[in-house]
Enzyme design. Structure first.
Site, PDB file in Angstrom:
ATOM      1  N   GLU A 173      46.949   9.031  68.517  1.00 11.03           N
ATOM      2  CA  GLU A 173      45.934   9.608  67.637  1.00 11.03           C
ATOM      3  C   GLU A 173      44.586   9.575  68.358  1.00 11.03           C
ATOM      4  OE1 GLU A 173      47.175   9.590  63.283  1.00 11.03           O
ATOM      5  OE2 GLU A 173      46.147   7.716  63.620  1.00 11.03           O
ATOM      6  N   GLY A 189      46.823  12.908  58.198  1.00 10.08           N
ATOM      7  CA  GLY A 189      45.836  12.349  57.274  1.00 10.08           C
ATOM      8  C   GLY A 189      45.521  13.353  56.173  1.00 10.08           C
ATOM      9  N   GLY A 190      44.423  14.079  56.335  1.00  8.27           N
ATOM     10  CA  GLY A 190      43.928  14.987  55.282  1.00  8.27           C
ATOM     11  C   GLY A 190      44.989  15.904  54.696  1.00  8.27           C
ATOM     12  N   ASN A 193      49.524   9.584  56.021  1.00  7.78           N
ATOM     13  CA  ASN A 193      48.601   8.455  55.877  1.00  7.78           C
ATOM     14  C   ASN A 193      47.540   8.851  54.859  1.00  7.78           C
ATOM     15  OD1 ASN A 193      46.779   6.407  56.082  1.00  7.78           O
ATOM     16  ND2 ASN A 193      46.273   6.741  58.243  1.00  7.78           N
ATOM     17  N   GLY A 249      40.254  13.680  61.511  1.00  6.57           N
ATOM     18  CA  GLY A 249      39.364  14.093  60.434  1.00  6.57           C
ATOM     19  C   GLY A 249      38.263  15.044  60.868  1.00  6.57           C
ATOM     20  N   GLU A 285      40.942   3.586  62.542  1.00  2.00           N
ATOM     21  CA  GLU A 285      39.958   3.226  61.506  1.00  2.00           C
ATOM     22  C   GLU A 285      39.959   1.726  61.260  1.00  2.00           C
ATOM     23  OE1 GLU A 285      41.328   6.151  58.706  1.00  2.00           O
ATOM     24  OE2 GLU A 285      40.485   7.727  59.994  1.00  2.00           O
ATOM     25  N   LYS A 294      45.310   7.069  53.574  1.00  2.00           N
ATOM     26  CA  LYS A 294      44.032   6.349  53.746  1.00  2.00           C
ATOM     27  C   LYS A 294      43.547   5.854  52.375  1.00  2.00           C
ATOM     28  CE  LYS A 294      43.377   8.910  57.940  1.00  2.00           C
ATOM     29  NZ  LYS A 294      42.491   9.487  58.939  1.00  2.00           N
ATOM     30  N   HIS A 346      45.680   1.337  63.540  1.00  2.00           N
ATOM     31  CA  HIS A 346      45.047   2.646  63.312  1.00  2.00           C
ATOM     32  C   HIS A 346      43.586   2.564  63.766  1.00  2.00           C
ATOM     33  CE1 HIS A 346      43.334   6.128  61.353  1.00  2.00           C
ATOM     34  NE2 HIS A 346      44.566   6.616  61.290  1.00  2.00           N
ATOM     35  N   SER A 376      44.009  15.858  62.809  1.00  5.06           N
ATOM     36  CA  SER A 376      43.762  17.214  62.303  1.00  5.06           C
ATOM     37  C   SER A 376      45.000  18.112  62.365  1.00  5.06           C
ATOM     38  CB  SER A 376      42.579  17.863  63.043  1.00  5.06           C
ATOM     39  OG  SER A 376      41.391  17.133  62.797  1.00  5.06           O
TER      40      SER A 376
HETATM   41  P1  13P Z   1      43.578  13.667  59.893  1.00  6.55           P
HETATM   42  O1  13P Z   1      44.908  14.360  59.819  1.00  6.55           O
HETATM   43  O2  13P Z   1      42.807  13.742  58.623  1.00  6.55           O
HETATM   44  O3  13P Z   1      42.799  14.095  61.095  1.00  6.55           O
HETATM   45  O4  13P Z   1      43.885  12.098  60.088  1.00  6.55           O
HETATM   46  C1  13P Z   1      44.766  11.696  61.076  1.00  6.55           C
HETATM   47  C2  13P Z   1      45.059  10.253  60.921  1.00  6.55           C
HETATM   48  O5  13P Z   1      44.202   9.416  61.095  1.00  6.55           O
HETATM   49  C3  13P Z   1      46.421   9.877  60.524  1.00  6.55           C
HETATM   50  O6  13P Z   1      46.632   8.496  60.653  1.00  6.55           O
END
Ligand code: 13P
Length: 252
Positions: A165, A232-233, A13, A171, A99, A15, A97, A211
């Site tokens: 999640e 994510g990251g 993802n 994050g 967010e 983002k 999600h 994470s």
């Molecule tokens: P991180 O891996 O940056 O924590 O993000 C997870 C996420 O929101 C994937 O959709």
């Protein structure tokens, strides 16, 4: 990987990151990684979808949108329809999600509507659920997961994939321990069993997100109800992302 295990799935993802050059460079590096022990899907932001889908042409790596509007078309400024996602080369879409829930006030019922629309367009909805830190501290994790899951699936899509999640792990660098993740995944699979029957629940892939990195992925994926990751990251670095994908191929 044990023989009866569900084939892992790893989503990246992205983002609101990357420009076109970053995205195509990433795809080239990912595809240079050779055969992968998991299904893989990338979720770029909307303006990158065409380029990413093109860069992935002929590969087994899928492409998905980060959101979808429940309507087919119309006056919905800033939104994207199922038809537009398909036209851009998507076969997946994220629904719910945290967010989106937090930044855009998306409620449980809207998540269901989005997932239903996705399926109508042949897109597999990847439905995200997870509790906040306050909800976990208040001992309400399972109650929140059950509410989000049942709201998304009651009269919801027949085909979907699920991602757990925990909001407090996204994050933050604070990954759920493998035990915490396994507990939540087993709970979710139990709920799926109630709703869909044991056989269907056993076949469902439940991804963990929050994470995930190359250091913690192998231990997480060793848990029986974890079937992959939504990253994510670490999905912004092809080497890290490949390392996470490869960790799905080894029994630890
Ligand atoms: P991180 O891996 O940056 O924590 O993000 C997870 C996420 O929101 C994937 O959709």
């Amino acid at each position: 990987m044990s023989p009866n295990r569900r084939r892992p799935l790893v989503g990246g993802n992205w983002k609101m990151h990357f420009l076109r050059d970053d995205a195509t460079r990433f795809c080239d590096a990912l595809l240079a990684g050779g055969a992968l022990p998991a299904d893989v899907v990338l979720f770029p932001s909307f303006p990158l979808l065409h380029s990413v889908a093109e860069a992935l042409t002929g590969s087994e790596v899928g492409c998905g949108g980060q959101d979808i509007h429940p309507a087919d078309k119309g006056a919905h400024t800033g939104d994207v329809s199922g038809a537009q996602l398909v036209d851009a080369g998507c076969s997946w879409v994220l629904c719910g999600h945290s967010e989106r829930r937090h930044d855009h006030g998306e409620a449980d019922d809207l998540v269901r509507q989005k997932a239903v629309t996705a399926l109508r367009y042949g897109l597999t909805p990847l439905i995200c659920v997870g509790e906040t830190q306050a909800e976990r501290q208040a001992g309400r994790t399972f109650e929140v997961l059950e509410r989000q899951l049942r709201a998304a699936l009651t009269d919801g899509p027949a085909t979907f994939t699920l991602a757990y999640e925990p909001v407090w792990a996204i994050g933050t660098g604070e990954t759920a321990t493998p035990e915490i993740a396994q507990d939540a995944h087993a709970f979710l699979r139990g709920q799926l069993g109630d709703m869909l029957g044991e056989t269907a629940a056993e076949a469902k892939r439940i991804l963990y997100g929050g994470s995930v990195n190359p250091q913690n992925a192998a231990e997480l994926i060793s848990k029986p109800d974890l079937d992959g990751f939504l990253v994510g990251g670490a999905s912004l670095d092809p080497e890290k992302f490949l390392a996470i994908i490869r960790s799905c191929g080894s029994d630890t």
